[in-house]
Design an enzyme around this catalytic site. Structure first.
Site, PDB file in Angstrom:
ATOM      1  N   GLU A 118       3.759  -1.792  -0.621  1.00 19.45           N
ATOM      2  CA  GLU A 118       3.236  -1.762   0.763  1.00 19.45           C
ATOM      3  C   GLU A 118       4.048  -0.786   1.599  1.00 19.45           C
ATOM      4  O   GLU A 118       3.595  -0.323   2.639  1.00 19.45           O
ATOM      5  CB  GLU A 118       3.289  -3.167   1.389  1.00 19.45           C
ATOM      6  CG  GLU A 118       1.964  -3.898   1.347  1.00 19.45           C
ATOM      7  CD  GLU A 118       1.972  -5.204   2.107  1.00 19.45           C
ATOM      8  OE1 GLU A 118       2.859  -6.047   1.827  1.00 19.45           O
ATOM      9  OE2 GLU A 118       1.116  -5.406   2.979  1.00 19.45           O
ATOM     10  N   ASP A 167      -5.784 -11.174   4.767  1.00 22.91           N
ATOM     11  CA  ASP A 167      -5.626 -12.084   5.906  1.00 22.91           C
ATOM     12  C   ASP A 167      -6.879 -11.962   6.772  1.00 22.91           C
ATOM     13  O   ASP A 167      -6.892 -11.195   7.747  1.00 22.91           O
ATOM     14  CB  ASP A 167      -4.390 -11.670   6.722  1.00 22.91           C
ATOM     15  CG  ASP A 167      -3.116 -11.729   5.899  1.00 22.91           C
ATOM     16  OD1 ASP A 167      -2.694 -12.837   5.542  1.00 22.91           O
ATOM     17  OD2 ASP A 167      -2.554 -10.660   5.595  1.00 22.91           O
TER      18      ASP A 167
END
Ligand code: 6MZ
Length: 365
Positions: free
Chosen positions: A229, A305
């Site tokens: 990430e 998410d």
């Protein structure tokens, strides 16, 4: 293509964080309650909850806020039920939900009681027929209710399989991570199938958790790691060498790491909206989905998410189809292939494959 179509096809979700998938309306309601009790200032958090664009750093601040709102047993139960029902209502037929077991002394919460609250949330799902690795007693209970002429409607409801991954947060100590792995082992009969390493990628060293991850693997749990990430090449190489069963994101891989990933055939959980919103990838046009897809590297489209990034799995399918020029057939195959990369038991995998085959034949996809 119509959004309705993406909602209607059966889908598989393998990368969804429980506390990142909470509805905005629930967060606002919880914030209001805490505001009334004088624990937080509602006006301060309202705009934070409703904000749409967040940098990676802001996202982790948002999680700290969400955890203040959600971390008591009843709320954990409530959000689990809601998140599962939200996925089921958009035709997710298999959901691998991940969450970080939390200890909160002020609420009398242990990692174990946190997970019991999660499982209670699964038990409370009633709008759908949920399969989450029922224990014998629960099977019996379900059996008795169904024997009452399907009074509960159990047999006619749409089915969703749910399995759990326990997450280790990069902020934790090795000892805390070990506790999570042992908890996962204790809860295998309640559908816990693996371990995830997540949390702010700029914090901590993944090597801290290697003994816990190795232990998990030795004990037969599957492992998925948030990998790449941020552009930490040393960490990325180390993670790929560990050969996890899946990795999440894989955004910032330089050429040699990219080659290593391709050779390894490790399936990648792709979260398009999350990557763009956090600016981990600058635009969808340069997203590595295209390269992985065209080289037939195993990949799974996921939400990450859905609450924090205001998305849904159906939206992610719509975005991928539009951005990469994929048709109904290709997208259906993508969903079907995801079954192969799930951590569920063989029986579930084969039931899901049969299900996808039936749908495929029915709609001549
Ligand atoms: C890394 C993430 C994440 O576990 O409290 N989490 N970790 N990268 C991401 N990309 C944006 N999104 C979520 O759910 C929230 C937790 O999941 C991890 C973080 O540790 C976050 O605190 P649970 O249910």
């Amino acid at each position: 293509m119509e959004m309705d179509y993406w909602v209607s096809i059966p889908k598989v979700e393998l990368h969804a964080h429980l506390n990142g998938s909470v509805r905005d309306s629930t967060l606002l309601e919880l914030a209001k309650e805490l505001g009334e009790k004088g624990i937080i200032l509602f006006s301060d958090v309202e705009h934070v909850i409703l904000k749409n664009d967040r940098s990676l750093t802001e996202v982790f601040k948002m999680f700290d806020l969400i955890h203040i709102l959600t971390t008591d047993h009843d709320t954990v139960t409530r959000i689990t039920k809601e998140v599962v029902e939200d996925f089921a209502s958009e035709n997710v037929v298999y959901l691998e939900l991940r969450t970080t077991p939390k200890r909160n002394d002020s609420r009398g919460m242990t990692k174990h009681s946190y997970m019991e609250a999660v499982v209670e949330g699964l038990r409370r799902v009633d709008a759908f027929n949920i399969d989450f690795a029922l224990t014998e007693t629960e099977l019996w209970k379900k059996g008795t209710s169904c024997q009452r002429n399907n009074e509960c409607g159990c047999l006619s409801k749409r089915k969703i399989y749910v399995r759990l991954l326990l997450s280790i947060d990069r902020r934790e100590t090795l000892e805390a991570a070990m506790e999570t792995v042992k908890l996962a082992l204790d809860m295998r009969n309640l559908g816990v199938v693996g371990i995830d390493l997540s949390g702010n990628p700029k914090v901590g060293e993944w090597t801290t958790f290697l003994p816990a991850l190795r232990f998990a693997r030795e004990q037969g749990l599957r492992v998925t790691l948030h990998c790449g990430e941020v552009p930490n090449q040393e960490e990325i190489h180390g993670m790929l060498d560990f050969l996890p069963e899946r990795i999440g994101h894989a955004c910032c891989l330089e050429e040699d790491a990219w080659r290593k990933l391709k050779t390894s055939k490790i399936p990648v959980e792709i979260c398009l909206t999350s990557n763009i919103r956090t600016n981990t990838i600058s635009s969808i046009a340069v997203h590595h989905f295209a390269d992985l897809y065209s080289t037939k590297h195993p990949l799974i489209l996921c939400t990450d998410d859905s609450g924090v990034f205001s998305t849904s799995l159906s939206k992610e399918y719509a975005i991928a189809a539009a951005a990469f020029g994929l048709g109904k057939k290709e997208m259906f195959q993508l969903a079907k292939n995801a079954v192969e990369y799930s951590f569920a038991e063989d029986k579930v995998v084969s039931e899901l494959k049969d299900f996808f085959d039936t749908v495929e034949a029915e709609f001549s996809l």
